[in-house]
Design a protein around this motif. Sequence first.
Motif, mmCIF file in Angstrom:
data_model
loop_
_atom_site.group_PDB
_atom_site.id
_atom_site.type_symbol
_atom_site.label_atom_id
_atom_site.label_comp_id
_atom_site.label_asym_id
_atom_site.label_seq_id
_atom_site.Cartn_x
_atom_site.Cartn_y
_atom_site.Cartn_z
ATOM 1 N N LEU A 1 0.839 -1.204 0.000
ATOM 2 C CA LEU A 1 0.000 0.000 0.000
ATOM 3 C C LEU A 1 0.875 1.255 0.000
ATOM 4 C CD1 LEU A 1 -2.846 1.224 0.117
ATOM 5 C CD2 LEU A 1 -2.635 1.251 2.602
ATOM 6 N N ALA A 2 1.922 1.227 0.830
ATOM 7 C CA ALA A 2 2.811 2.379 0.893
ATOM 8 C C ALA A 2 3.469 2.618 -0.464
ATOM 9 C CB ALA A 2 3.875 2.156 1.962
ATOM 10 N N ALA A 3 3.870 1.530 -1.130
ATOM 11 C CA ALA A 3 4.524 1.661 -2.431
ATOM 12 C C ALA A 3 3.546 2.215 -3.469
ATOM 13 C CB ALA A 3 5.082 0.312 -2.877
ATOM 14 N N CYS A 4 2.280 1.762 -3.381
ATOM 15 C CA CYS A 4 1.262 2.256 -4.325
ATOM 16 C C CYS A 4 0.961 3.722 -4.094
ATOM 17 C CB CYS A 4 -0.052 1.485 -4.166
ATOM 18 S SG CYS A 4 0.046 -0.186 -4.710
ATOM 19 N N MET A 5 1.183 4.181 -2.853
ATOM 20 C CA MET A 5 0.838 5.562 -2.496
ATOM 21 C C MET A 5 2.007 6.509 -2.674
ATOM 22 S SD MET A 5 -2.255 5.803 -1.651
ATOM 23 C CE MET A 5 -2.037 7.490 -1.062
ATOM 24 N N LEU A 6 3.182 5.962 -2.986
ATOM 25 C CA LEU A 6 4.407 6.750 -3.000
ATOM 26 C C LEU A 6 4.312 7.938 -3.950
ATOM 27 C CD1 LEU A 6 6.975 6.210 -1.380
ATOM 28 C CD2 LEU A 6 7.988 5.253 -3.447
ATOM 29 N N HIS A 7 3.658 7.752 -5.081
ATOM 30 C CA HIS A 7 3.596 8.827 -6.075
ATOM 31 C C HIS A 7 2.337 9.674 -5.916
ATOM 32 C CE1 HIS A 7 1.366 5.504 -7.773
ATOM 33 N NE2 HIS A 7 0.818 6.290 -8.664
ATOM 34 N N SER A 8 1.742 9.636 -4.706
ATOM 35 C CA SER A 8 0.543 10.408 -4.372
ATOM 36 C C SER A 8 -0.529 10.330 -5.449
ATOM 37 C CB SER A 8 0.878 11.888 -4.161
ATOM 38 O OG SER A 8 2.149 12.049 -3.648
ATOM 39 N N PRO A 9 -1.064 9.125 -5.704
ATOM 40 C CA PRO A 9 -2.089 8.986 -6.735
ATOM 41 C C PRO A 9 -3.408 9.608 -6.281
ATOM 42 C CG PRO A 9 -1.826 6.917 -5.580
ATOM 43 C CD PRO A 9 -0.792 7.845 -5.014
ATOM 44 N N ARG A 10 -4.280 9.901 -7.238
ATOM 45 C CA ARG A 10 -5.608 10.420 -6.913
ATOM 46 C C ARG A 10 -6.621 9.301 -6.836
ATOM 47 N NH1 ARG A 10 -6.243 13.788 -11.937
ATOM 48 N NH2 ARG A 10 -8.389 14.048 -11.237
ATOM 49 N N LEU A 11 -6.234 8.149 -7.379
ATOM 50 C CA LEU A 11 -7.157 7.005 -7.385
ATOM 51 C C LEU A 11 -6.413 5.756 -6.933
ATOM 52 C CD1 LEU A 11 -9.814 5.537 -8.277
ATOM 53 C CD2 LEU A 11 -8.797 5.352 -10.553
ATOM 54 N N LEU A 12 -7.054 5.013 -6.028
ATOM 55 C CA LEU A 12 -6.463 3.757 -5.568
ATOM 56 C C LEU A 12 -7.362 2.607 -6.004
ATOM 57 C CD1 LEU A 12 -5.230 3.892 -1.863
ATOM 58 C CD2 LEU A 12 -3.920 3.299 -3.906
ATOM 59 N N LEU A 13 -6.757 1.640 -6.695
ATOM 60 C CA LEU A 13 -7.500 0.433 -7.060
ATOM 61 C C LEU A 13 -6.912 -0.708 -6.254
ATOM 62 C CD1 LEU A 13 -7.469 0.971 -10.935
ATOM 63 C CD2 LEU A 13 -9.378 1.395 -9.388
ATOM 64 N N LEU A 14 -7.699 -1.271 -5.360
ATOM 65 C CA LEU A 14 -7.166 -2.301 -4.475
ATOM 66 C C LEU A 14 -7.906 -3.610 -4.737
ATOM 67 C CD1 LEU A 14 -7.222 -0.129 -1.207
ATOM 68 C CD2 LEU A 14 -5.339 -0.388 -2.830
ATOM 69 N N ASP A 15 -7.142 -4.618 -5.134
ATOM 70 C CA ASP A 15 -7.762 -5.900 -5.469
ATOM 71 C C ASP A 15 -7.565 -6.883 -4.316
ATOM 72 O OD1 ASP A 15 -9.017 -7.864 -6.808
ATOM 73 O OD2 ASP A 15 -7.533 -8.091 -8.402
ATOM 74 N N GLU A 16 -8.635 -7.097 -3.570
ATOM 75 C CA GLU A 16 -8.603 -7.960 -2.390
ATOM 76 C C GLU A 16 -7.354 -7.731 -1.549
ATOM 77 O OE1 GLU A 16 -9.578 -12.045 -3.044
ATOM 78 O OE2 GLU A 16 -11.003 -11.553 -4.612
ATOM 79 N N PRO A 17 -7.205 -6.515 -1.059
ATOM 80 C CA PRO A 17 -5.956 -6.180 -0.364
ATOM 81 C C PRO A 17 -5.805 -6.893 0.971
ATOM 82 C CG PRO A 17 -7.527 -4.390 -0.169
ATOM 83 C CD PRO A 17 -8.137 -5.385 -1.099
ATOM 84 N N THR A 18 -6.901 -7.340 1.549
ATOM 85 C CA THR A 18 -6.802 -7.886 2.904
ATOM 86 C C THR A 18 -6.948 -9.396 2.955
ATOM 87 O OG1 THR A 18 -9.135 -7.437 3.193
ATOM 88 C CG2 THR A 18 -7.613 -5.788 4.045
ATOM 89 N N ALA A 19 -6.861 -10.042 1.778
ATOM 90 C CA ALA A 19 -6.963 -11.505 1.782
ATOM 91 C C ALA A 19 -5.776 -12.073 2.551
ATOM 92 C CB ALA A 19 -6.980 -12.021 0.352
ATOM 93 N N GLY A 20 -6.052 -12.920 3.529
ATOM 94 C CA GLY A 20 -4.983 -13.579 4.263
ATOM 95 C C GLY A 20 -4.278 -12.690 5.275
ATOM 96 N N VAL A 21 -4.949 -11.619 5.691
ATOM 97 C CA VAL A 21 -4.337 -10.708 6.650
ATOM 98 C C VAL A 21 -5.108 -10.802 7.964
ATOM 99 C CG1 VAL A 21 -3.987 -8.264 7.149
ATOM 100 C CG2 VAL A 21 -3.485 -9.152 4.873
ATOM 101 N N ASP A 22 -4.399 -10.723 9.095
ATOM 102 C CA ASP A 22 -5.087 -10.948 10.376
ATOM 103 C C ASP A 22 -6.031 -9.787 10.716
ATOM 104 O OD1 ASP A 22 -3.862 -8.982 12.254
ATOM 105 O OD2 ASP A 22 -2.020 -10.043 11.692
ATOM 106 N N PRO A 23 -7.021 -10.009 11.618
ATOM 107 C CA PRO A 23 -8.089 -9.025 11.871
ATOM 108 C C PRO A 23 -7.568 -7.668 12.326
ATOM 109 C CG PRO A 23 -8.627 -11.120 12.874
ATOM 110 C CD PRO A 23 -7.245 -11.255 12.359
ATOM 111 N N LYS A 24 -6.542 -7.677 13.142
ATOM 112 C CA LYS A 24 -5.996 -6.404 13.634
ATOM 113 C C LYS A 24 -5.396 -5.610 12.466
ATOM 114 C CE LYS A 24 -3.737 -3.652 16.711
ATOM 115 N NZ LYS A 24 -3.191 -2.706 15.749
#
Lengths: 306, 379
Positions: free
Chosen positions: A144-167
């Motif tokens: 996410l940080a890498a995707c945000m590095l160039h300060s985009p105006r639009l974020l497209l996230l494809d199942e970003p939280t698959a396999g990530v713990d609840p916290k």
Amino acid sequence: MNYAINVKGLTKRFGKKVAVNNVDIAVPEGEVWGFLGPNGSGKTTTIRMLCGLLKADAGEGTCLGYDFRTQSEEIKRETGYMTQKFSFWEDLSIRENLEFVARVYGLPKKRKLVDDTLEKLGLVSRQKQLAGELSGGWKQRMALAACMLHSPRLLLLDEPTAGVDPKARRDFWTEIHKLSGAGITVLVSTHYMDEAERCDQIVFISYGDKVAQGPVMKIIEDSGLITFTIEGERARALADELRGKPGVEFVAFFGAMLHVSGYDRALLEATLAPYRGDPALTISETHPSLEDVFIQLQDRAARGAS
Amino acid sequence: MNGYRFTLHRFFAVLMKEMIQMRRDRMTLGLLIGIPVMQLFIFGYAINMVPRHLATVVSVADPGPFSDSIVAALNNSSYFDIVKATNSPAEARRMLARGDASFAVEIPVNFSRDLIRGAKPNLLVEADATDPAAGSYALAAIPNLAVTAMRDDLVGPLAPLAAKPAAFNVVVHNLYNPENITQYNIVPGLLGVILTLTMVLATAIALTRERERGTYENLLAMPTRPVEIMVGKITPNIFVGAFQAMLILLLARFVFHVPFIGSLSLLAATSALFITALLGVGYTISTVARNQMQAMQMTFFFLLPSIMLSGFIFPFRGMPGWAQWIGEVLPITHFLRIVRGILLKGNGTFEVWPEVWPMILFLFAAGTVAITRFRRTLD
């Protein structure tokens, strides 16, 4: 209203198979939209078409004001796309990955930018670690940080939280809302209902067709579902018994609770009446949850398709 | 369409990434350096086009000074090692069949008597011709050997039986490699073969590896352009290729003592061209292959004709026209002529040019295919 994404009639075929069929999406700037649908329904394909990774067979419209069919270069420069599978270089360190992104976008003050990003991520001490050695949650944060590095105006996230713990999931969504508050538009695909409920609007697609769209409450209302819960020791055994009875559209477990849903109140009441007298069972009406609606939409689409 | 515009910072980004990845991939880096050294030593020492000391069985049905002379002459020639002398032609045949001997020399009954009578007896030489090349040099040497061997025996009254010298002299000069040392031919040739193998392979897996690991999608989602990715990925390999070429040439000079007659800078320039052409092939494979396995298979599909049809081992002019035609397309065919020409013959720019432009043409074609094949979408 200004739309970050405004496309009509989006269509993609792979051979004879129609992966995305005539989908319209219009996301106003600064909103967070959820993209729901079963596996293989066309979510990833839609996202890839929006950022120019796949050529659409039909459809027109704009992404960030650029024609999404011809100006994918411009769109790419102002869009952050986070792939479903971790797609940064596992044999590069965290710092090297960020530096690569900064170089590709030709970002000024590269060193400071990367330093600040590492600081914000809390990865300063591990910046020399290879990205492949990170755990799932950290990989996702780094991506996410890498995707945000160039300060985009639009974020497209494809199942970003698959396999990530609840916290980590919770932290991730806090970050998403922060970004949205800063005016960034987010389109996120997910299988988690709690995540969908945190979106301004959701788009539900199934077998490539858009089958529902709107704010969560409206989608639930529009579904016309009536849902009863059955609690108690014998509830588990009841599921198979109730399935297919008059008025019962589907039966689903929520934890230890049984949700029995249908469209016809009278029929449903009649079917449930014999069980009312059982002291081991508590039957009460409830608001259908998004998941009930999700299952219903999926069932209906499956029936329509077969 | 500004899709082919090139920016330095994006090229540099890809280049840096590739360099870091290459440095981390110790195994591949080791292979890139280990392969040339190992192959050079194995092939440089192992391949011998002029085989000597071939196992030979003699069956002597007529012992005597003449047959002794012949056997001694064979043994002294260094082409033949007499492993067994027998008096049974049948046993000699069996040894040929089993592969215990490559040659069977039969001195028939009454050889001496017929010789003295002037009846021109036959000296039968049977060769295991399953490998026609193996024995050709040795076989060619036999008639002369036998004649020379007899000369000392055929004196006095027998002198008229000795072969008369021809009425003219045939003068043979083996130019450029007078001692027929195979290594002078093979070692410079190995420069071409090793570069073909490592350069094409290393580049062929360049894009397929990204595709397999899923990082390709990320690369495409960023504003990187095909030509930036290609040049960025190829550049580190050019350095590896240059290093390999230097290593091979050093070993050629100081271990195999290959003569270095021509200009080294001309060799360096043509090698650079050759390496770039190979990287073009590798990159084209990279854009076609779906995974690293396929990339590997395609590399070997290219490598095999490069070894067989280029004149590396088998004489180019000995091939039928269509095979020569295929050979002429391959860059290695031209490079082999260049490198052998420069090192052994001292060829200069003028002699080398006819081999240079086909490589330029090839590079141009391969580069065009690679760039146009590169898809900027995942379709």
